[in-house]
Design a protein around this motif. Structure first.
Motif, mmCIF file in Angstrom:
data_model
loop_
_atom_site.group_PDB
_atom_site.id
_atom_site.type_symbol
_atom_site.label_atom_id
_atom_site.label_comp_id
_atom_site.label_asym_id
_atom_site.label_seq_id
_atom_site.Cartn_x
_atom_site.Cartn_y
_atom_site.Cartn_z
ATOM 1 N N SER A 299 -45.305 31.805 -53.507
ATOM 2 C CA SER A 299 -43.989 31.229 -53.819
ATOM 3 C C SER A 299 -42.899 31.811 -52.921
ATOM 4 O O SER A 299 -41.987 31.091 -52.482
ATOM 5 N N HIS A 300 -42.986 33.099 -52.637
ATOM 6 C CA HIS A 300 -42.030 33.772 -51.745
ATOM 7 C C HIS A 300 -42.070 33.149 -50.356
ATOM 8 O O HIS A 300 -41.025 32.845 -49.766
ATOM 9 N N LEU A 301 -43.273 32.911 -49.853
ATOM 10 C CA LEU A 301 -43.421 32.334 -48.522
ATOM 11 C C LEU A 301 -42.980 30.867 -48.484
ATOM 12 O O LEU A 301 -42.357 30.433 -47.503
ATOM 13 N N LYS A 302 -43.273 30.128 -49.524
ATOM 14 C CA LYS A 302 -42.784 28.733 -49.567
ATOM 15 C C LYS A 302 -41.266 28.705 -49.505
ATOM 16 O O LYS A 302 -40.670 27.850 -48.826
ATOM 17 N N ALA A 303 -40.620 29.648 -50.194
ATOM 18 C CA ALA A 303 -39.163 29.692 -50.163
ATOM 19 C C ALA A 303 -38.668 30.107 -48.776
ATOM 20 O O ALA A 303 -37.669 29.568 -48.285
ATOM 21 N N MET A 304 -39.359 31.031 -48.138
ATOM 22 C CA MET A 304 -38.973 31.424 -46.780
ATOM 23 C C MET A 304 -39.115 30.266 -45.801
ATOM 24 O O MET A 304 -38.328 30.119 -44.867
ATOM 25 N N MET A 305 -40.114 29.418 -46.043
ATOM 26 C CA MET A 305 -40.386 28.300 -45.149
ATOM 27 C C MET A 305 -39.654 27.022 -45.551
ATOM 28 O O MET A 305 -39.817 25.984 -44.905
ATOM 29 N N ALA A 306 -38.879 27.114 -46.640
ATOM 30 C CA ALA A 306 -38.114 25.969 -47.135
ATOM 31 C C ALA A 306 -39.005 24.794 -47.442
ATOM 32 O O ALA A 306 -38.682 23.621 -47.129
#
Length: 307
Positions: A299-306
């Protein structure tokens, strides 16, 4: 927006025993979740380079760095402190862990990627200028920050630490360096136990009581961190991403959920867009429930990748 994922197989060879919470299974859980969710297909995966002695010496006491090399065992283990052990492959793993953050800085500053996540162990934020502590040998995020300051002329770096434990090592290294704004939210009292005191100068403390939930975490960030970041205007934003503040984690008693991790990540990405040209480096710290860790990093990475 391109995102790098930096890790190394040697980071999984640092083995502290079957019952130790800081286990290779942490990285396996992250990678398995990213593959299952097909997120790895959208990232630039890189094997981390080794950090150099010169890069370590720019962050830590050179005598301390030399002592860690000298103590590395060929068999058995060496106790650096009660919680911090060196096994035969520990030094190799630690060199790749710090090297990953240096490499992430290089990739971002060259324009190869916009942001990066370093899936590394041993973690780093408890390692002080001249002292190993709390599973940490070298302060990975601090090594990367010093590299950015020294090699690229960055004048303002913000390091935001949402691990359940106070990042005493990062604070120790940068407490007198106005080029670095260090902010840490953490459960208190909890390891490393001594009260770090009130916020001051370039240091922001956001202590949270046992049992604090997402609304408490968010309120602290809204009132204390985000106004400070807007005033500081960082040119590079770095995250000590500890996922042991999640409710499922056995190492603390905060009650964060995945959506709290997504919320803080999105807010930090917004800050980076305004002030850092989107340059963000996230570095794994804690997180010891492997199921929760894998989901939260996803979830953290999805948010970083928008996404």
């Amino acid at each position: 927006m391109s995102t790098a994922y930096l890790t190394h197989p040697l980071c999984e060879e640092h083995k502290l025993g079957e019952d130790h919470p800081e286990s290779p299974q942490r990285l396996e859980a992250i990678q398995n979740r990213l593959i299952a969710g097909q997120l790895m297909d959208f990232m630039r995966w890189r094997e981390a380079n080794e950090v150099t002695v010169e890069q370590l010496n720019a962050t830590h006491d050179p005598n301390y760095v030399a002592s860690i090399f000298a103590k590395a065992p060929e068999q058995g283990h060496v106790e650096l402190d009660q919680e911090t052990l060196m096994m035969p492959n520990t030094l190799d793993a630690a060199l790749r862990a710090s090297g990953a953050v240096v490499q992430a800085v290089d990739m971002i500053m060259s324009g190869e990627v916009q942001n990066a996540f370093c899936a590394v162990r041993p973690p780093g934020h408890h390692a002080e200028y001249d002292k190993a502590m709390g599973f940490c040998l070298f302060n990975n995020i601090a090594v990367g920050a010093c590299h950015a300051l020294n090699q690229y002329g960055i004048e303002r770096i913000a390091i935001v630490d949402f691990d359940v434990h106070h990042g005493n090592g990062t604070e120790d290294i940068f407490k007198n360096d106005p080029r670095v704004l260090y902010a840490s939210s953490y459960q208190h009292p909890l390891f490393p136990y001594p009260d770090p005191g009130a916020s001051h100068d370039n240091i922001i403390h956001m202590p949270l009581e046992k049992g604090s939930k997402g609304e408490d975490f968010r309120a602290a960030y809204e009132s204390e961190l985000f106004p400070a970041l807007e005033a500081f205007k960082p040119q590079l934003l770095m995250i000590s991403a500890g996922f042991d503040a999640l409710a499922e984690d056995p190492m603390g008693q905060l009650r964060l959920r995945e959506d709290d991790i997504v919320w803080v990540t999105e807010k930090l990405m917004d800050v980076a867009e305004r002030h850092c040209e989107g340059r963000v480096i996230s570095v794994l710290e804690g997180g010891y429930n492997t199921d929760a860790l894998g989901r939260a990093v996803f979830s953290h990475l999805k948010a970083m990748m928008a996404l």
